[in-house]
Motif scaffolding. Structure first.
Motif, PDB file in Angstrom:
ATOM      1  N   TRP A  69       0.489  -1.163  -0.337  1.00  0.00           N
ATOM      2  CA  TRP A  69      -0.055   0.457   0.200  1.00  0.00           C
ATOM      3  C   TRP A  69       0.559   1.402   0.250  1.00  0.00           C
ATOM      4  O   TRP A  69       2.319   1.603   1.088  1.00  0.00           O
ATOM      5  CB  TRP A  69      -1.037  -0.199   1.187  1.00  0.00           C
ATOM      6  N   VAL A 154      -8.881  -1.217   3.320  1.00  0.00           N
ATOM      7  CA  VAL A 154      -8.922  -0.208   3.944  1.00  0.00           C
ATOM      8  C   VAL A 154     -10.038   1.122   3.634  1.00  0.00           C
ATOM      9  O   VAL A 154     -10.830   1.350   3.257  1.00  0.00           O
ATOM     10  CB  VAL A 154      -8.212   0.505   2.367  1.00  0.00           C
ATOM     11  N   GLU A 210      -6.311   7.117   7.699  1.00  0.00           N
ATOM     12  CA  GLU A 210      -6.242   5.680   6.497  1.00  0.00           C
ATOM     13  C   GLU A 210      -5.689   4.736   7.450  1.00  0.00           C
ATOM     14  O   GLU A 210      -5.248   4.307   7.778  1.00  0.00           O
ATOM     15  CB  GLU A 210      -4.875   6.136   5.777  1.00  0.00           C
ATOM     16  N   LEU A 212      -5.585   0.379   7.478  1.00  0.00           N
ATOM     17  CA  LEU A 212      -5.460  -0.814   6.748  1.00  0.00           C
ATOM     18  C   LEU A 212      -5.630  -1.931   8.196  1.00  0.00           C
ATOM     19  O   LEU A 212      -5.140  -2.150   9.089  1.00  0.00           O
ATOM     20  CB  LEU A 212      -3.861  -1.716   6.531  1.00  0.00           C
TER      21      LEU A 212
END
Length: 220
Positions: A69, A154, A210, A212
């Protein structure tokens, strides 16, 4: 169980003289820790920072699902399956090494490259190598890695937004950016959480973030 691991406690690696700085969440190379070898199928979660022109020369992998990523910059990828291209923020890249594959990873751009790379152990060893890129994956869209029995979510919450944690036997969470709160604990960039047998957990974003989030439906 909720096990928070701080970004500041990651093992340092890479080759700073060559423009590569790496911070490992798990035992890796010279930073051997027998008590921190894996979590479920997760073998590595590496934060990589490459200055312009820096990169990893061709090197081999086998029996590993490698998911990348990009947080900032552009990653130039080339591998022995014949694939070559750029991976940009918002793209999910997966190299299934199978019985053996080689690849090159470089920052051929003019700005620093920052990316997170996660290695997963497959459910069965061997097989033919394969490569895939999903461009511009949307928030909350699950990305399945069947070979490892894993699903990646995500998430990009806005300030004040609440994100439910998947109710799976195991969940691995990595913070790319933002200030977050989970079960009364503050989380920031580089922090990770290993969650086992928990239900009804919710992440609250104090600032745009953000994340994961790996979901492992069965104990691997």
């Amino acid at each position: 169980m909720i096990d928070v691991r701080r970004g500041a406690d990651r093992y340092e690696g890479g080759d700073p003289a060559a423009g590569i700085t790496t911070r490992h969440a798990f035992s890796f190379g010279a930073s051997y820790d027998p008590d921190n070898l894996r979590f479920g199928p997760v073998l590595a979660c590496n934060e990589e920072l490459l200055r312009p022109g820096a990169g990893f020369d061709e090197h081999p992998h086998s029996h590993t699902e490698i998911v990348t990523w990009v947080a900032e910059g552009e990653l130039t990828h080339q591998d022995s399956t014949g694939e070559k291209g750029l991976v940009r923020p918002g793209d999910v890249q997966r190299l299934s090494a199978g019985s053996g594959a080689r690849h090159v990873e470089r920052n051929d751009g003019e700005v620093p490259l920052r990316f997170v790379q996660m290695w997963l152990a497959p459910l069965a060893a061997g097989g033919d190598p394969s490569y895939e890129v999903v461009r511009g994956i949307t928030d909350g869209t699950p990305y399945e890695v069947p070979a490892a029995g894993a699903v990646l979510h995500v998430r990009r919450p806005g300030a004040g937004e609440r994100v439910p944690v998947p109710a799976a036997e195991r969940v691995y969470l990595h913070v790319v950016r933002g200030d977050l709160r989970l079960d009364g604990q503050e989380l920031g960039p580089g922090d990770s959480v290993r969650i086992t047998d928990e239900r009804d957990l919710v992440i609250t974003a104090g600032s745009p973030g953000e994340l994961l989030i790996w979901e492992f439906p069965s104990a691997s």
